[in-house]
Design an enzyme around this catalytic site. Sequence first.
Site, PDB file in Angstrom:
ATOM      1  N   ASP A   1       0.215   1.359   2.049  1.00  0.00           N
ATOM      2  CA  ASP A   1      -0.622   2.525   1.780  1.00  0.00           C
ATOM      3  C   ASP A   1       0.161   3.588   1.011  1.00  0.00           C
ATOM      4  OD1 ASP A   1      -2.893   4.067   1.848  1.00  0.00           O
ATOM      5  OD2 ASP A   1      -2.547   4.843   3.864  1.00  0.00           O
ATOM      6  N   GLY A   2      -0.533   4.325   0.162  1.00  0.00           N
ATOM      7  CA  GLY A   2       0.066   5.484  -0.487  1.00  0.00           C
ATOM      8  C   GLY A   2       0.295   5.361  -1.975  1.00  0.00           C
TER       9      GLY A   2
ATOM     10  N   ASN B   1     -12.351  -1.816  -0.189  1.00  0.00           N
ATOM     11  CA  ASN B   1     -11.755  -1.328  -1.439  1.00  0.00           C
ATOM     12  C   ASN B   1     -12.643  -1.534  -2.670  1.00  0.00           C
ATOM     13  OD1 ASN B   1      -8.311  -2.158  -0.532  1.00  0.00           O
ATOM     14  ND2 ASN B   1      -9.463  -0.283  -0.235  1.00  0.00           N
TER      15      ASN B   1
ATOM     16  N   ILE C   1      -5.457   1.344  11.926  1.00  0.00           N
ATOM     17  CA  ILE C   1      -5.328  -0.076  11.582  1.00  0.00           C
ATOM     18  C   ILE C   1      -6.187  -0.458  10.383  1.00  0.00           C
ATOM     19  CG2 ILE C   1      -5.529  -2.429  12.502  1.00  0.00           C
ATOM     20  CD1 ILE C   1      -3.318  -0.601  13.697  1.00  0.00           C
TER      21      ILE C   1
ATOM     22  N   HIS D   1      -0.017   1.743  -8.289  1.00  0.00           N
ATOM     23  CA  HIS D   1      -0.109   0.320  -7.939  1.00  0.00           C
ATOM     24  C   HIS D   1       0.981  -0.486  -8.652  1.00  0.00           C
ATOM     25  CE1 HIS D   1      -3.683   1.010  -5.676  1.00  0.00           C
ATOM     26  NE2 HIS D   1      -4.389   1.392  -6.721  1.00  0.00           N
TER      27      HIS D   1
ATOM     28  N   SER E   1      -8.814  -4.628   0.678  1.00  0.00           N
ATOM     29  CA  SER E   1      -9.738  -4.795   1.805  1.00  0.00           C
ATOM     30  C   SER E   1     -11.171  -4.954   1.303  1.00  0.00           C
ATOM     31  CB  SER E   1      -9.655  -3.579   2.735  1.00  0.00           C
ATOM     32  OG  SER E   1     -10.305  -2.461   2.146  1.00  0.00           O
ATOM     33  N   THR E   2     -12.056  -5.363   2.196  1.00  0.00           N
ATOM     34  CA  THR E   2     -13.472  -5.472   1.844  1.00  0.00           C
ATOM     35  C   THR E   2     -14.060  -4.108   1.509  1.00  0.00           C
ATOM     36  OG1 THR E   2     -13.942  -5.411   4.228  1.00  0.00           O
ATOM     37  CG2 THR E   2     -13.925  -7.571   3.172  1.00  0.00           C
TER      38      THR E   2
ATOM     39  N   GLY F   1      -1.849   5.465  -4.503  1.00  0.00           N
ATOM     40  CA  GLY F   1      -2.610   6.473  -5.237  1.00  0.00           C
ATOM     41  C   GLY F   1      -2.055   7.867  -5.057  1.00  0.00           C
TER      42      GLY F   1
END
Length: 261
Positions: free
Chosen positions: A41-42, A89, A216, A58, A86-87, A44
């Site tokens: 994570d992070g 995203n 999570i 990215h 993830s779904t 962006g």
Amino acid sequence: MIQRLKKWLVGYQADEDHGDQERLAALKEGPLPRHIAIIMDGNGRWAKKRGMPRIAGHRAGMKTVRDITRAADDLGIEALTLYSFSTENWKRPQDEVNYLMGLPEEFLRTDLDELVRRNIRVGMVGCEEGLPPHTLRAIQGFKEGTAGNTGMILSFALNYGARTEIIHGIHQIIDDVKSGKMDKDEIDESVFGQYLYTANLPDPDLMIRTSGEVRISNFMLWQIAYSEFWFTDVQWPDFSRETFYQAIEDFQRRSRRYGAV
């Protein structure tokens, strides 16, 4: 002057390499997680803080993927799973989604040879349905290119959502019970685990999340029942070997009782 500087740099690098080897040896003396799962994570926010587009975050995060994959392999970790897309995203801006869907192709071009040299197997956990054809081709290229490897399993969680995974597994079990392949009384935790995307992986011993979020986010809800969690404020592009080692050292200090006294 230039020659002296070159000699200093060579000596500095040798000292760094020696120090890293000592650190690795010390970590290997303690209990190591078989499977490490990371919520990366992070990216962006890292880019925004620098006045750069999210895509630049990215791209920087891909370098961290390489570094941490090498670090995990050097330690002898059995499995490393990276939460890549993830779904949820799919709700992101289309140009960002398109870039993320192209990363497996880039990674295949630049990193396959090293993964083969390191004896690392590459896989995917998640739903292939809905992924672009070029992304699926790259994933298949990784699978085929590393199929003969017997070392660490590097899995990318793509188009992954734990609730979707669980429902998908339940549907498959219902079909197998209806068709007579299985009696419902045979279903236990072990059997159910074989119907999940992670059927070929041990449950994560250590779950890491970067960038300061303490949740999570629909990742491996079934598999992390007894995982140790480690959260850090460090954003994924800045997550280094040193930070990774810190997470493992913290894991080694914990007592895992699995509900026992």
